[in-house]
Design a protein around this motif. Structure first.
Motif, PDB file in Angstrom:
ATOM      1  N   GLY A  15      33.750  54.712  61.701  1.00 12.63           N
ATOM      2  CA  GLY A  15      33.766  53.166  61.831  1.00 12.63           C
ATOM      3  C   GLY A  15      32.459  52.508  61.918  1.00 12.63           C
ATOM      4  O   GLY A  15      32.718  51.222  61.859  1.00 12.63           O
ATOM      5  N   GLY A  16      31.372  53.117  61.629  1.00 12.71           N
ATOM      6  CA  GLY A  16      30.182  52.541  61.271  1.00 12.71           C
ATOM      7  C   GLY A  16      30.176  51.737  59.817  1.00 12.71           C
ATOM      8  O   GLY A  16      30.762  52.232  59.139  1.00 12.71           O
ATOM      9  N   ARG A  17      29.409  50.905  59.983  1.00  9.99           N
ATOM     10  CA  ARG A  17      29.274  50.106  58.495  1.00  9.99           C
ATOM     11  C   ARG A  17      27.847  49.764  58.124  1.00  9.99           C
ATOM     12  O   ARG A  17      27.013  49.490  58.987  1.00  9.99           O
ATOM     13  CB  ARG A  17      30.029  48.458  58.557  1.00  9.99           C
ATOM     14  CG  ARG A  17      31.419  48.694  58.627  1.00  9.99           C
ATOM     15  CD  ARG A  17      31.890  47.256  59.089  1.00  9.99           C
ATOM     16  NE  ARG A  17      32.084  46.229  57.873  1.00  9.99           N
ATOM     17  CZ  ARG A  17      32.969  46.268  57.047  1.00  9.99           C
ATOM     18  NH1 ARG A  17      34.413  46.886  57.590  1.00  9.99           N
ATOM     19  NH2 ARG A  17      33.084  45.712  55.956  1.00  9.99           N
ATOM     20  N   GLU A  18      27.578  50.060  56.766  1.00  9.81           N
ATOM     21  CA  GLU A  18      26.239  49.765  56.398  1.00  9.81           C
ATOM     22  C   GLU A  18      26.432  48.844  54.939  1.00  9.81           C
ATOM     23  O   GLU A  18      27.359  49.215  54.434  1.00  9.81           O
ATOM     24  CB  GLU A  18      25.316  50.752  56.035  1.00  9.81           C
ATOM     25  CG  GLU A  18      24.802  51.743  57.030  1.00  9.81           C
ATOM     26  CD  GLU A  18      23.987  52.908  56.749  1.00  9.81           C
ATOM     27  OE1 GLU A  18      22.895  52.676  56.246  1.00  9.81           O
ATOM     28  OE2 GLU A  18      24.900  53.927  56.709  1.00  9.81           O
ATOM     29  N   THR A  19      25.618  47.856  54.810  1.00 12.27           N
ATOM     30  CA  THR A  19      25.485  47.222  53.549  1.00 12.27           C
ATOM     31  C   THR A  19      24.290  47.256  52.948  1.00 12.27           C
ATOM     32  O   THR A  19      23.021  47.162  53.564  1.00 12.27           O
ATOM     33  CB  THR A  19      25.691  45.756  53.781  1.00 12.27           C
ATOM     34  OG1 THR A  19      27.010  45.482  54.201  1.00 12.27           O
ATOM     35  CG2 THR A  19      25.800  44.846  52.610  1.00 12.27           C
ATOM     36  N   ILE A  20      24.313  47.539  51.613  1.00 16.19           N
ATOM     37  CA  ILE A  20      23.107  47.941  50.948  1.00 16.19           C
ATOM     38  C   ILE A  20      22.992  46.932  49.598  1.00 16.19           C
ATOM     39  O   ILE A  20      24.222  46.620  49.141  1.00 16.19           O
ATOM     40  CB  ILE A  20      22.608  49.250  50.474  1.00 16.19           C
ATOM     41  CG1 ILE A  20      23.701  50.019  49.688  1.00 16.19           C
ATOM     42  CG2 ILE A  20      22.503  50.020  51.730  1.00 16.19           C
ATOM     43  CD1 ILE A  20      23.534  51.184  48.957  1.00 16.19           C
ATOM     44  N   SER A  21      21.887  46.589  49.176  1.00 12.12           N
ATOM     45  CA  SER A  21      21.777  45.688  47.916  1.00 12.12           C
ATOM     46  C   SER A  21      21.753  46.614  46.676  1.00 12.12           C
ATOM     47  O   SER A  21      21.186  47.768  46.627  1.00 12.12           O
ATOM     48  CB  SER A  21      20.417  44.884  47.979  1.00 12.12           C
ATOM     49  OG  SER A  21      20.452  44.082  49.142  1.00 12.12           O
TER      50      SER A  21
ATOM     51  N   ASP B 279      26.314  43.718  46.142  1.00  9.63           N
ATOM     52  CA  ASP B 279      26.253  44.255  47.636  1.00  9.63           C
ATOM     53  C   ASP B 279      27.220  45.479  47.461  1.00  9.63           C
ATOM     54  O   ASP B 279      28.170  45.365  46.896  1.00  9.63           O
ATOM     55  CB  ASP B 279      26.952  43.355  48.760  1.00  9.63           C
ATOM     56  CG  ASP B 279      25.986  42.261  48.993  1.00  9.63           C
ATOM     57  OD1 ASP B 279      24.626  42.353  48.620  1.00  9.63           O
ATOM     58  OD2 ASP B 279      26.203  41.257  49.255  1.00  9.63           O
ATOM     59  N   LEU B 280      27.065  46.480  48.292  1.00  4.42           N
ATOM     60  CA  LEU B 280      27.971  47.584  48.775  1.00  4.42           C
ATOM     61  C   LEU B 280      27.957  47.796  50.112  1.00  4.42           C
ATOM     62  O   LEU B 280      26.932  48.031  50.812  1.00  4.42           O
ATOM     63  CB  LEU B 280      27.451  48.875  47.907  1.00  4.42           C
ATOM     64  CG  LEU B 280      28.072  50.149  48.276  1.00  4.42           C
ATOM     65  CD1 LEU B 280      29.436  50.275  48.196  1.00  4.42           C
ATOM     66  CD2 LEU B 280      27.408  51.478  47.768  1.00  4.42           C
ATOM     67  N   THR B 281      28.921  47.656  50.629  1.00  5.69           N
ATOM     68  CA  THR B 281      29.415  47.836  52.053  1.00  5.69           C
ATOM     69  C   THR B 281      30.073  49.412  52.404  1.00  5.69           C
ATOM     70  O   THR B 281      31.107  49.704  51.604  1.00  5.69           O
ATOM     71  CB  THR B 281      30.287  46.814  52.638  1.00  5.69           C
ATOM     72  OG1 THR B 281      29.366  45.707  52.651  1.00  5.69           O
ATOM     73  CG2 THR B 281      30.333  46.985  54.317  1.00  5.69           C
TER      74      THR B 281
ATOM     75  N   VAL C 161      25.540  60.467  52.347  1.00  5.29           N
ATOM     76  CA  VAL C 161      25.817  59.165  53.306  1.00  5.29           C
ATOM     77  C   VAL C 161      27.198  59.331  54.022  1.00  5.29           C
ATOM     78  O   VAL C 161      27.234  59.394  55.324  1.00  5.29           O
ATOM     79  CB  VAL C 161      26.158  57.978  52.354  1.00  5.29           C
ATOM     80  CG1 VAL C 161      26.771  56.951  53.068  1.00  5.29           C
ATOM     81  CG2 VAL C 161      24.737  57.446  51.875  1.00  5.29           C
ATOM     82  N   LYS C 162      27.980  60.130  53.536  1.00  2.00           N
ATOM     83  CA  LYS C 162      29.332  60.395  54.087  1.00  2.00           C
ATOM     84  C   LYS C 162      29.048  61.355  55.000  1.00  2.00           C
ATOM     85  O   LYS C 162      29.699  61.574  56.232  1.00  2.00           O
ATOM     86  CB  LYS C 162      30.210  61.069  53.030  1.00  2.00           C
ATOM     87  CG  LYS C 162      31.519  61.451  53.378  1.00  2.00           C
ATOM     88  CD  LYS C 162      32.646  62.025  52.647  1.00  2.00           C
ATOM     89  CE  LYS C 162      34.003  62.053  53.049  1.00  2.00           C
ATOM     90  NZ  LYS C 162      34.838  62.366  51.830  1.00  2.00           N
ATOM     91  N   ASP C 163      28.185  62.550  54.994  1.00  2.00           N
ATOM     92  CA  ASP C 163      27.558  63.302  55.889  1.00  2.00           C
ATOM     93  C   ASP C 163      26.738  62.491  57.135  1.00  2.00           C
ATOM     94  O   ASP C 163      26.137  63.428  57.958  1.00  2.00           O
ATOM     95  CB  ASP C 163      26.874  64.354  55.395  1.00  2.00           C
ATOM     96  CG  ASP C 163      27.767  65.367  54.816  1.00  2.00           C
ATOM     97  OD1 ASP C 163      28.934  65.216  54.704  1.00  2.00           O
ATOM     98  OD2 ASP C 163      27.103  66.315  53.779  1.00  2.00           O
ATOM     99  N   GLY C 164      26.423  61.279  57.085  1.00  2.00           N
ATOM    100  CA  GLY C 164      25.795  60.869  58.294  1.00  2.00           C
ATOM    101  C   GLY C 164      24.409  60.103  57.934  1.00  2.00           C
ATOM    102  O   GLY C 164      23.820  59.414  58.732  1.00  2.00           O
ATOM    103  N   LYS C 165      23.861  60.487  56.885  1.00  2.00           N
ATOM    104  CA  LYS C 165      22.605  59.872  56.273  1.00  2.00           C
ATOM    105  C   LYS C 165      22.535  58.512  56.198  1.00  2.00           C
ATOM    106  O   LYS C 165      23.618  58.020  55.649  1.00  2.00           O
ATOM    107  CB  LYS C 165      21.885  60.657  55.078  1.00  2.00           C
ATOM    108  CG  LYS C 165      21.538  62.131  55.453  1.00  2.00           C
ATOM    109  CD  LYS C 165      20.162  62.256  54.859  1.00  2.00           C
ATOM    110  CE  LYS C 165      20.147  63.908  54.903  1.00  2.00           C
ATOM    111  NZ  LYS C 165      18.440  64.152  54.756  1.00  2.00           N
ATOM    112  N   PRO C 166      21.439  57.838  56.547  1.00  2.00           N
ATOM    113  CA  PRO C 166      21.568  56.262  56.157  1.00  2.00           C
ATOM    114  C   PRO C 166      21.347  56.005  54.798  1.00  2.00           C
ATOM    115  O   PRO C 166      21.012  56.847  53.892  1.00  2.00           O
ATOM    116  CB  PRO C 166      20.287  55.953  56.758  1.00  2.00           C
ATOM    117  CG  PRO C 166      19.423  57.032  56.619  1.00  2.00           C
ATOM    118  CD  PRO C 166      20.298  58.213  57.004  1.00  2.00           C
TER     119      PRO C 166
END
Length: 147
Positions: free
Chosen positions: A22-28, A14-16, A57-62
């Motif tokens: 403050g937003g968090r996303e986790t990807i496989s 996993d990568l969170t 991603v740092k610029d806000g893309k999912p």
């Protein structure tokens, strides 16, 4: 942005991603027998001043498979792939790595990001260090990186 790579026992790690806002996303991250693909992105993008997946991603893309950018992001993806192939197959002379990278960009029809032999050495050093750190991580433990 903080990257938290978690080693799992199955076929997926996993990568969170913890964003500055403050937003968090986790990807496989499918296991590959080497460090995770996104960790290779970290090594390349943290050395070069070029934009790739992590910059998007740092610029806000999912943070998802297929996150696309422009020509420069595609060039970085090819470079990540070349370094990843080297991790699987063994080190080659820096000139050969750069030539393979340039050929991959040409085959895909996009530009080449500038990379020197010194950059190759710096990225390799960072990949070696990340590989060492990742191999020491136990199952269900993490490796945290700042990007």
């Amino acid at each position: 942005m903080e990257l938290i790579f978690v080693k799992r026992s199955g076929k997926i790690d996993d990568l969170t991603i913890v964003r500055e806002a403050g937003g968090r996303e986790t990807i496989s991250c499918p296991k590959q027998g080497i460090i995770p693909h996104e960790m290779v992105h970290y090594a390349v993008e943290s050395v070069l001043a070029h934009r790739g997946f992590l910059s998007l991603v740092k610029d806000g893309k999912p943070a998802e498979f297929g996150t696309e950018g422009g020509d420069s992001e595609e060039a970085i993806e090819r470079l990540v792939e070349v370094f990843q192939a080297e991790l699987w197959g063994g080190r080659v002379p820096a000139a050969d790595l750069v030539a393979t990278y340039e050929h991959a960009c040409e085959a895909r029809g996009h530009s080449v990001a500038a990379i020197s032999h010194a950059d190759v050495g710096t990225i390799r050093h960072r990949l070696n260090e990340l590989s060492r750190q990742w191999s020491a991580v136990a199952v269900n433990e993490d490796l945290k990186l700042r990007f």
